[in-house]
Each structure stands twice: as structure tokens, then as C-alpha cells.
Design a protein around this motif. Structure first.
Motif, short mmCIF file in Angstrom:
data_model
loop_
_atom_site.label_atom_id
_atom_site.label_comp_id
_atom_site.label_asym_id
_atom_site.label_seq_id
_atom_site.Cartn_x
_atom_site.Cartn_y
_atom_site.Cartn_z
N ASN A 168 0.71 -1.23 0.03
CA ASN A 168 0.15 0.13 0.03
C ASN A 168 0.89 1.28 -0.11
OD1 ASN A 168 -2.35 -1.30 0.18
ND2 ASN A 168 -2.11 -2.04 2.27
N GLY A 169 2.10 1.14 -0.22
CA GLY A 169 2.98 2.14 -0.19
C GLY A 169 3.16 3.10 -1.43
N LYS A 170 3.23 4.23 -1.52
CA LYS A 170 3.16 5.34 -2.61
C LYS A 170 4.19 6.45 -2.31
CE LYS A 170 -1.76 4.76 -3.48
NZ LYS A 170 -3.24 5.26 -3.94
N ALA A 171 5.08 6.49 -3.52
CA ALA A 171 5.86 7.59 -3.45
C ALA A 171 6.02 8.11 -4.77
CB ALA A 171 7.38 7.00 -3.12
N ASN A 172 6.09 9.51 -4.73
CA ASN A 172 5.91 10.29 -5.81
C ASN A 172 6.97 11.56 -5.57
OD1 ASN A 172 4.96 11.63 -8.43
ND2 ASN A 172 3.64 13.05 -7.21
N ASN A 173 7.79 11.75 -6.58
CA ASN A 173 8.54 13.11 -6.84
C ASN A 173 9.41 13.22 -5.04
OD1 ASN A 173 9.90 15.25 -7.94
ND2 ASN A 173 8.61 16.63 -6.95
N SER A 174 9.99 12.19 -4.70
CA SER A 174 10.27 12.07 -3.50
C SER A 174 12.15 11.45 -3.59
CB SER A 174 9.55 11.37 -2.35
OG SER A 174 8.62 12.13 -2.59
N ILE A 175 12.81 11.92 -2.42
CA ILE A 175 14.10 11.06 -2.37
C ILE A 175 13.86 10.21 -1.22
CG2 ILE A 175 16.34 11.55 -1.52
CD1 ILE A 175 16.60 13.92 -3.09
N ILE A 176 14.11 9.07 -1.40
CA ILE A 176 13.95 7.88 -0.09
C ILE A 176 15.21 7.15 -0.24
CG2 ILE A 176 12.47 6.14 0.39
CD1 ILE A 176 10.06 7.32 -1.07
N MET A 177 15.77 7.28 1.17
CA MET A 177 17.31 6.53 1.17
C MET A 177 17.13 5.23 1.90
SD MET A 177 19.14 9.03 -0.09
CE MET A 177 20.28 8.00 -0.16
N SER A 178 17.97 4.42 1.51
CA SER A 178 18.30 3.25 1.91
C SER A 178 17.74 3.13 3.63
CB SER A 178 19.64 2.63 1.84
OG SER A 178 20.67 3.47 3.00
N GLY A 179 17.21 1.90 3.88
CA GLY A 179 16.75 1.45 5.19
C GLY A 179 15.31 1.94 5.49
N CYS A 180 14.84 2.75 4.59
CA CYS A 180 13.34 3.00 4.77
C CYS A 180 12.31 2.12 4.40
CB CYS A 180 13.15 4.18 3.77
SG CYS A 180 13.87 5.88 4.22
N GLU A 181 11.13 2.17 5.20
CA GLU A 181 9.90 1.36 4.97
C GLU A 181 8.71 2.25 4.65
OE1 GLU A 181 9.33 -1.82 8.02
OE2 GLU A 181 11.48 -2.08 7.95
N VAL A 182 8.33 2.22 3.46
CA VAL A 182 7.18 3.05 3.25
C VAL A 182 5.73 2.25 2.99
CG1 VAL A 182 6.20 4.87 1.62
CG2 VAL A 182 8.65 4.79 2.24
N ASN A 183 4.88 2.23 3.90
CA ASN A 183 3.68 1.68 3.74
C ASN A 183 2.44 2.43 3.55
OD1 ASN A 183 4.45 -1.41 4.09
ND2 ASN A 183 5.42 -0.63 5.84
N GLY A 184 2.94 3.81 3.57
CA GLY A 184 1.83 4.86 3.44
C GLY A 184 2.06 5.47 2.08
N SER A 185 1.93 7.21 2.23
CA SER A 185 2.06 7.88 0.73
C SER A 185 2.98 8.86 1.43
CB SER A 185 0.74 8.62 0.78
OG SER A 185 0.95 9.32 -0.30
N VAL A 186 4.00 8.91 0.32
CA VAL A 186 5.14 10.08 0.39
C VAL A 186 5.16 10.87 -0.86
CG1 VAL A 186 7.58 10.49 0.72
CG2 VAL A 186 6.38 8.50 1.91
N GLU A 187 5.15 12.21 -0.79
CA GLU A 187 4.91 13.20 -2.11
C GLU A 187 5.72 14.36 -1.84
OE1 GLU A 187 1.72 15.40 -4.41
OE2 GLU A 187 0.96 13.85 -3.22
N ASN A 188 6.46 14.67 -2.68
CA ASN A 188 7.55 15.85 -2.73
C ASN A 188 8.17 15.92 -1.28
OD1 ASN A 188 6.41 16.55 -5.39
ND2 ASN A 188 4.65 17.69 -4.16
N VAL A 233 2.89 11.71 4.02
CA VAL A 233 4.05 12.80 4.27
C VAL A 233 4.06 13.57 2.82
CG1 VAL A 233 6.39 13.30 4.38
CG2 VAL A 233 5.05 10.97 5.64
N LYS A 234 3.92 14.79 3.05
CA LYS A 234 3.58 15.57 1.97
C LYS A 234 4.75 16.95 2.20
CE LYS A 234 -0.76 14.97 0.07
NZ LYS A 234 -2.11 15.73 -0.25
N ASN A 235 5.40 17.12 0.90
CA ASN A 235 6.25 18.53 1.25
C ASN A 235 6.93 18.71 2.33
OD1 ASN A 235 5.10 19.63 -1.30
ND2 ASN A 235 3.05 19.57 -0.20
N SER A 236 7.70 17.67 2.86
CA SER A 236 8.40 17.68 3.98
C SER A 236 9.93 16.88 3.95
CB SER A 236 7.67 16.92 4.99
OG SER A 236 6.29 17.52 5.57
N ILE A 237 10.67 17.40 4.93
CA ILE A 237 11.90 16.67 5.14
C ILE A 237 11.96 15.91 6.51
CG2 ILE A 237 14.57 17.36 5.48
CD1 ILE A 237 13.52 20.03 4.04
N ILE A 238 12.11 14.48 6.26
CA ILE A 238 12.24 13.66 7.41
C ILE A 238 13.48 13.12 7.51
CG2 ILE A 238 11.07 11.67 8.47
CD1 ILE A 238 8.98 13.91 7.63
#
Length: 400
Positions: A291-311, A326-331
Motif C-alpha cells: 500500500n506504499g506510494k512515493a511520488n517525486n521524492s528522495i527515499i534513502m536506504s533502510g526506509c519502509e514506506v507503507n503509506g504515502s510520500v509526496e514531494n 507525508v507531503k512537502n516535508s523533510i524527514i
């Protein structure tokens, strides 16, 4: 045979970074995370080795532990040399006199013995809080060809922003005839980047003279450069046309991270011709759940995305649980974003945990967004919220 270096770099990395608020409560500004896998100091260190400068003194003072540990022996930047390499230079007790670094010029003055052991012809002074790629060897060649005593790197800025900078007024041939520190009515848009090359003997002379003055800020911009100009020394402006960002504020740090995103980013961090090296953590590849989604994002090693990440930019080992957005954010690294939590227009520092159904930041209804900031090691309760523009450095408890 006398061993010497043509040019030694001195990197000023001791600033408190007070305008980054909670991000620099426990670490020096140059150690702040950037772009998922980097820290701010990676950029000047990488620029040095890419430019053929292999001797760098890093001047630390405020909260140096993480920064010192990160730099280590300099191996990631090929700066682990037997003669030269990278050296951490902190204030220390001396027999005659000692003190905390009083200003940028005083920091260099207290470490002139380090510079002189390499007998350089030139000294490059750098700041540790800028994001950019720059070939310092081209600037050094410009300095030598013009037989300059000091060369200042400069960049054109919008006229409405010029009063925030030290402004260089130059003749057509690049010779500086006036230096104005944050003028109310700037005469030009050529702003100092805080990058200087000095002919070594001139630098020693003016640092020694400044150290004997009682009325001085011990600062390059306020004291050393004006003194050299008033004495008639030849000072040149070296115009830089690439990407450069002073990331000393929350807004500028946020903007610089966002400049990495997109198919044609404003700043290409993956440029193979000018690699930015870092001490990246070892981690498995990132994982995108069913169920994970990622759009126009930088996602580094070790991350687990089961939600939505955008910009957004996610550093290593970030967990985004199901239903979280997660939208328009720096984590930054080792952050957990709980189920159905929402993060918008925010910067979240390392080791922070957001509870289920929590809400951090807001999308603006109009105008510029207000960036929300959460410091490191914070816990946000299930269902708790943090409003737009808030700066938080302690746990957030659900109200009511």
C-alpha cells in the motif's frame, strides 16, 4: 627537501546556528542532515578534494561531538593523508593566552601555526553552512593571474535581497573598490559568498594586526576585508554563476532540500562529474509496501514506506506506517511516522516518533507555507497535533 602545500583550506564550522532553532540544540550547524544522505559539511569538504585541495582545517567550537565523529579521519572524502588531510581544530588552552574563538578572523588567527606548518602560498577560507558545488582551483587561478592579495567569491542576488549580504562594488575589471556590509541602499547586486582566497603572507599580516586592536569584532567581513581595502591592497571579485544556498535558516534549509526534487532539479546532487561524498550509514535497500506510494521524492536506504510520500526527502531508516501521509516535508533518519499520521510542510529531526493519527504541519490556504519544525528525540502522542510554523523541542502531548 621542504614539504609544502600550494593552498591550505580553513573551514569555519563552529557557529551555533541559532536561526535553525531546535535542529542545532545539540549539534553544530554543519552537521545538520541534508538531502537524505548528506550533512551540510559534505559540500565544502567534497569541493576541496574535487578541486585538488587536500589539506583542510575544520574549526569547531559549538557542540562539536557529532561533527567530529562524522568527519573522523576524513576517509569518505579522500582526506585521510599522512601529510595534509583533514584536521579538527578546536579552541584549546595555551601557556600565554587562550580563549574561545571570538569571531571568524580570530578563529583563523588562533590556528595560524596549523597553516604555517604547510608553508602554503595561499589560504582558502570557507564557511560550513552553504550548499553548492564549486571548483576552488578556478578561483585560485583567477587570484594568481590577477596578482591579487585577496579574492572574494561573489554571486549576483536579486536587488530586493541585496541588503541581507555583504555587497561588493567593483570596477569593470573585477577590482573591488568598496565593500558594504548589509547596506540599506545597495549599489550593486554582487554579494559576498563568504569564500576568500588570501595570499598567505597578507593574511598573516592583517590577522596579527587585528589581534592587537581593542576595537574589533575579529571578523573577516567587518574588520579584515575593510582594513585591506583601506590599505590599498589589491582585492578581486570572483563571480560564481552556479547554484549556491546559505542554509542558515529554517526556510532556506527547507528550500534547498526541495531544490533537489523533480526530473530537472535546480540543484543536481547526483552529478557524476562532481561527486558529493558523505559518510553514509550502512542500511538495506528501502522497501515500498503493497500500500506504499512515493511520488517525486528522495527515499534513502533502510526506509519502509507503507503509506504515502509526496514531494519529500526521507533520510535513512525512516518508517512510514499504513495510512500515514507525508507531503512537502523533510524527514531525517530513524523517524517513525505512525499509522494514519499526517505530515505537511515540516522538517522532522532524527529519532523522533509520531504517534498514530497525529498531525504535524499544515498546507497553506494561500501564500508561502509556514514550515513546522520538530527537534530530535521527540515523541508526539497518538492523535496530537502541531500547528503550522511551530518549533518544537520537547514531547507533544494530546490536549484534552
Amino acid at each position: 627537501m621542504i614539504r609544502k602545500k600550494k593552498c591550505v583550506a580553513m573551514l569555519l564550522a563552529g557557529g551555533q546556528g541559532s536561526r535553525l532553532y531546535a535542529l542545532t540544540n545539540n549539534i553544530a550547524k554543519p552537521a545538520v542532515s541534508f538531502g537524505g544522505k548528506y550533512r551540510i559539511i559534505d559540500f565544502p569538504l567534497s569541493n576541496c578534494i574535487n578541486s585538488g585541495i587536500d589539506t583542510v582545517g575544520v574549526l569547531t567550537q559549538y557542540q562539536p561531538l557529532i561533527l567530529n565523529d562524522y568527519i573522523g579521519n576524513g576517509q569518505p572524502w579522500d582526506l585521510d593523508r599522512t601529510f595534509g588531510g583533514v584536521h579538527i581544530l578546536s579552541p584549546y588552552q595555551r601557556k600565554v593566552s587562550s580563549d574561545w574563538y571570538k569571531g571568524t578572523a580570530n578563529a583563523i588567527y588562533q590556528n595560524m601555526h596549523f597553516i604555517k606548518q604547510f608553508s602554503p602560498d595561499y589560504v582558502l577560507i570557507l564557511s560550513g553552512d552553504h550548499i553548492y558545488k564549486m571548483n576552488y582551483s578556478l578561483m585560485l587561478n583567477y587570484h594568481i593571474l590577477n596578482d591579487a592579495d585577496c579574492t572574494i567569491a561573489a554571486i549576483n542576488v536579486p536587488i530586493e535581497e541585496a541588503s541581507r549580504f555583504g555587497i561588493l562594488n567593483t570596477k569593470d575589471n573585477g577590482v573591488i573598490y568598496e565593500f558594504e556590509e548589509k547596506p540599506k541602499q545597495p549599489k550593486s547586486t554582487l554579494a559576498s559568498m563568504g569564500i576568500y582566497i588570501f595570499s598567505a603572507e597578507k593574511l598573516y599580516k592583517y590577522l596579527e594586526e587585528d589581534s592587537e586592536k581593542t576595537e574589533t569584532s575579529n571578523d573577516f567581513g567587518k574588520d579584515i576585508l575593510p582594513s585591506m581595502l583601506n590599505a590599498g591592497e589589491k582585492m578581486m571579485a570572483y563571480e560564481f554563476n552556479g547554484y549556491w544556498k546559505d542554509v542558515g535558516t529554517i526556510d532556506s534549509l527547507y528550500e534547498a532540500n526541495m531544490d533537489l526534487l523533480g526530473d530537472n532539479p535546480l540543484f543536481d546532487i547526483n552529478d557524476s562529474s562532481w561527486k558529493i561524498q558523505s559518510r553514509s550509514p550502512l542500511a538495506p535497500p528501502h522497501y515500498l509496501g503493497n500500500n506504499g506510494k512515493a511520488n517525486n521524492s528522495i527515499i534513502m536506504s533502510g526506509c519502509e514506506v507503507n503509506g504515502s510520500v509526496e514531494n519529500s526527502v526521507l533520510a535513512s531508516d525512516v518508517i512510514v506506517e499504513e495510512g500515514a501521509v507525508v507531503k512537502n516535508s523533510i524527514i531525517m533518519s530513524d523517524v517513525v511516522i505512525g499509522k494514519n499520521a499526517v505530515v505537511e510542510y515540516s522538517i522532522i529531526d532524527e529519532n523522533t516518533i509520531l504517534g498514530e493519527n497525529s498531525h504535524v504541519g499544515e498546507s497553506p490556504k494561500k501564500g508561502r507555507p509556514k514550515i513546522t519544525l520538530l527537534g530530535r528525540n521527540i515523541k508526539v502522542d497518538n492523535g496530537a497535533s502541531v500547528k503550522a510554523g511551530q518549533i518544537v523541542d520537547s514531547d507533544v502531548v494530546k490536549e484534552g
